[in-house]
Scaffold this motif. Structure first.
Motif, PDB file in Angstrom:
ATOM      1  N   CYS A 177       0.818  -1.218   0.000  1.00 18.44           N
ATOM      2  CA  CYS A 177       0.000   0.000   0.000  1.00 18.44           C
ATOM      3  C   CYS A 177       0.849   1.264   0.000  1.00 18.44           C
ATOM      4  N   ALA A 178       2.099   1.158   0.400  1.00 17.56           N
ATOM      5  CA  ALA A 178       2.950   2.341   0.451  1.00 17.56           C
ATOM      6  C   ALA A 178       3.001   3.019  -0.917  1.00 17.56           C
ATOM      7  N   GLY A 179       2.799   4.309  -0.932  1.00 13.17           N
ATOM      8  CA  GLY A 179       2.825   5.030  -2.205  1.00 13.17           C
ATOM      9  C   GLY A 179       2.837   6.532  -1.983  1.00 13.17           C
ATOM     10  N   ILE A 180       3.319   7.252  -2.965  1.00 13.44           N
ATOM     11  CA  ILE A 180       3.283   8.703  -2.920  1.00 13.44           C
ATOM     12  C   ILE A 180       2.807   9.205  -4.277  1.00 13.44           C
ATOM     13  N   ASN A 181       2.279  10.421  -4.285  1.00 11.11           N
ATOM     14  CA  ASN A 181       1.822  10.988  -5.551  1.00 11.11           C
ATOM     15  C   ASN A 181       2.548  12.294  -5.829  1.00 11.11           C
ATOM     16  N   GLN A 182       2.076  13.024  -6.805  1.00 10.10           N
ATOM     17  CA  GLN A 182       2.672  14.296  -7.180  1.00 10.10           C
ATOM     18  C   GLN A 182       1.588  15.362  -7.180  1.00 10.10           C
ATOM     19  N   LYS A 183       1.983  16.595  -7.142  1.00 10.49           N
ATOM     20  CA  LYS A 183       1.034  17.675  -7.335  1.00 10.49           C
ATOM     21  C   LYS A 183       0.697  17.769  -8.819  1.00 10.49           C
ATOM     22  N   LEU A 184      -0.445  18.320  -9.118  1.00 10.96           N
ATOM     23  CA  LEU A 184      -0.814  18.525 -10.516  1.00 10.96           C
ATOM     24  C   LEU A 184       0.264  19.364 -11.185  1.00 10.96           C
ATOM     25  N   THR A 185       1.028  18.740 -12.068  1.00 10.82           N
ATOM     26  CA  THR A 185       2.204  19.381 -12.659  1.00 10.82           C
ATOM     27  C   THR A 185       2.391  18.888 -14.079  1.00 10.82           C
ATOM     28  N   ALA A 186       2.732  19.777 -14.980  1.00  7.80           N
ATOM     29  CA  ALA A 186       3.025  19.377 -16.359  1.00  7.80           C
ATOM     30  C   ALA A 186       4.154  18.360 -16.372  1.00  7.80           C
ATOM     31  N   CYS A 187       4.092  17.413 -17.299  1.00  7.65           N
ATOM     32  CA  CYS A 187       5.072  16.322 -17.330  1.00  7.65           C
ATOM     33  C   CYS A 187       6.500  16.816 -17.481  1.00  7.65           C
ATOM     34  N   THR A 188       6.687  17.950 -18.122  1.00  7.07           N
ATOM     35  CA  THR A 188       8.028  18.490 -18.334  1.00  7.07           C
ATOM     36  C   THR A 188       8.532  19.290 -17.144  1.00  7.07           C
ATOM     37  N   GLU A 189       7.672  19.472 -16.119  1.00  4.62           N
ATOM     38  CA  GLU A 189       8.059  20.296 -14.975  1.00  4.62           C
ATOM     39  C   GLU A 189       8.220  19.505 -13.682  1.00  4.62           C
ATOM     40  N   VAL A 190       8.009  18.205 -13.746  1.00  5.50           N
ATOM     41  CA  VAL A 190       8.229  17.357 -12.578  1.00  5.50           C
ATOM     42  C   VAL A 190       9.731  17.186 -12.385  1.00  5.50           C
ATOM     43  N   SER A 191      10.215  17.437 -11.187  1.00  2.00           N
ATOM     44  CA  SER A 191      11.650  17.351 -10.941  1.00  2.00           C
ATOM     45  C   SER A 191      12.121  15.900 -10.980  1.00  2.00           C
TER      46      SER A 191
END
Length: 252
Positions: free
Chosen positions: A89-103
């Motif tokens: 179940c362990a998991g993390i997500n991302q903020k709504l971010t354009a694919c080219t702007e995810v670090s």
């Protein structure tokens, strides 16, 4: 009790969906290893289970670290003298971010926790399950891995990997009678979903609810009850499936 005398390990169990799964498993008679990167949270959940009359032991593990995962599985098997159920179940997500702007840091952390963790739990967990009977693995994917959306591309890709791997592992482990299924939740009322949209507001909740045919976002109990079914002998002929618990979202 649907999981009477079953022995389970649940990762990401210190809060949210993982905590709910741990508590529901215990109510159904399972002994539960509550695993989380935050040991204090794992201890709180395990203590609650014990106070309520169940049996649980907390363990620390960063699921992206092989040694941590190995130690948690060894500890769980030792504590319960066996193990039949794994819930990833362990998991993390991302903020709504354009694919080219995810670090790159965000990308690496997300794939390490959401995907590489399955490699480690397979590596260290499957040999343990193989020693016992009527075993099951339940992986928590996402509807985002079935129908990706703009602004969540890399998260969706990580969860698509969970769904695909679950099916492949089900085929591989079928001769050992180890069942493998995944659950694909829709947005569920946990801190993670509100992190994604920079915090909860009445307006944001109303908008999310309106996007679900059944009129609300998911509750942690919705997912936990599905996990109980897939882990139980009631699902003894179910393997390789992705069960969407989404209030009808995928129908749109």
């Amino acid at each position: 009790m649907r999981l009477l005398n079953k022995r389970a390990i649940v990762t990401g169990a210190g809060s949210g969906i993982g905590a709910a799964i741990s508590c529901h498993f215990a109510k159904q008679g399972a002994k539960v290893a509550v695993v989380d990167i935050n040991l204090e949270k794992a201890e709180v959940v395990a203590n609650k289970i014990c106070v309520d009359g169940g049996e649980a032991v907390p363990f620390y593990a960063d699921v992206s670290n092989s040694d941590d995962v190995a130690n948690a599985f060894a500890g769980a098997e030792m504590a319960f003298s066996g193990l039949e159920i794994i819930v990833n179940c362990a998991g993390i997500n991302q903020k709504l971010t354009a694919c080219t702007e995810v670090s790159e840091e965000t990308f690496d952390r997300m794939f390490n926790v959401n995907v590489k963790s399955l490699y480690f739990t397979t590596l260290h967990g499957v040999p343990i399950l193989a020693k016992y009977e009527r075993c099951a693995i339940v992986n928590i994917g996402s509807v985002g891995g079935i129908r990706p959306r703009a602004g969540m591309a890399w998260y969706g890709a990580s969860k698509a990997a969970v769904n695909a791997y679950s099916a492949a592992l089900a085929l591989e482990l079928a001769p050992q009678r180890i069942r493998v299924n995944s659950i694909a939740p829709v947005r569920t009322d946990t801190p993670m979903v509100w992190y994604m949209v920079d915090g909860e507001t009445v307006e944001k909740r109303a908008k999310m609810d309106s996007e679900i045919p059944l009129g609300r976002i998911g509750h942690v109990d919705d997912i936990a009850q599905a996990a109980v079914y897939l882990a139980s002998d009631e699902a003894s002929f179910v393997t390789g499936q992705t069960l969407a618990v989404d209030g009808g979202r995928l129908l749109l």
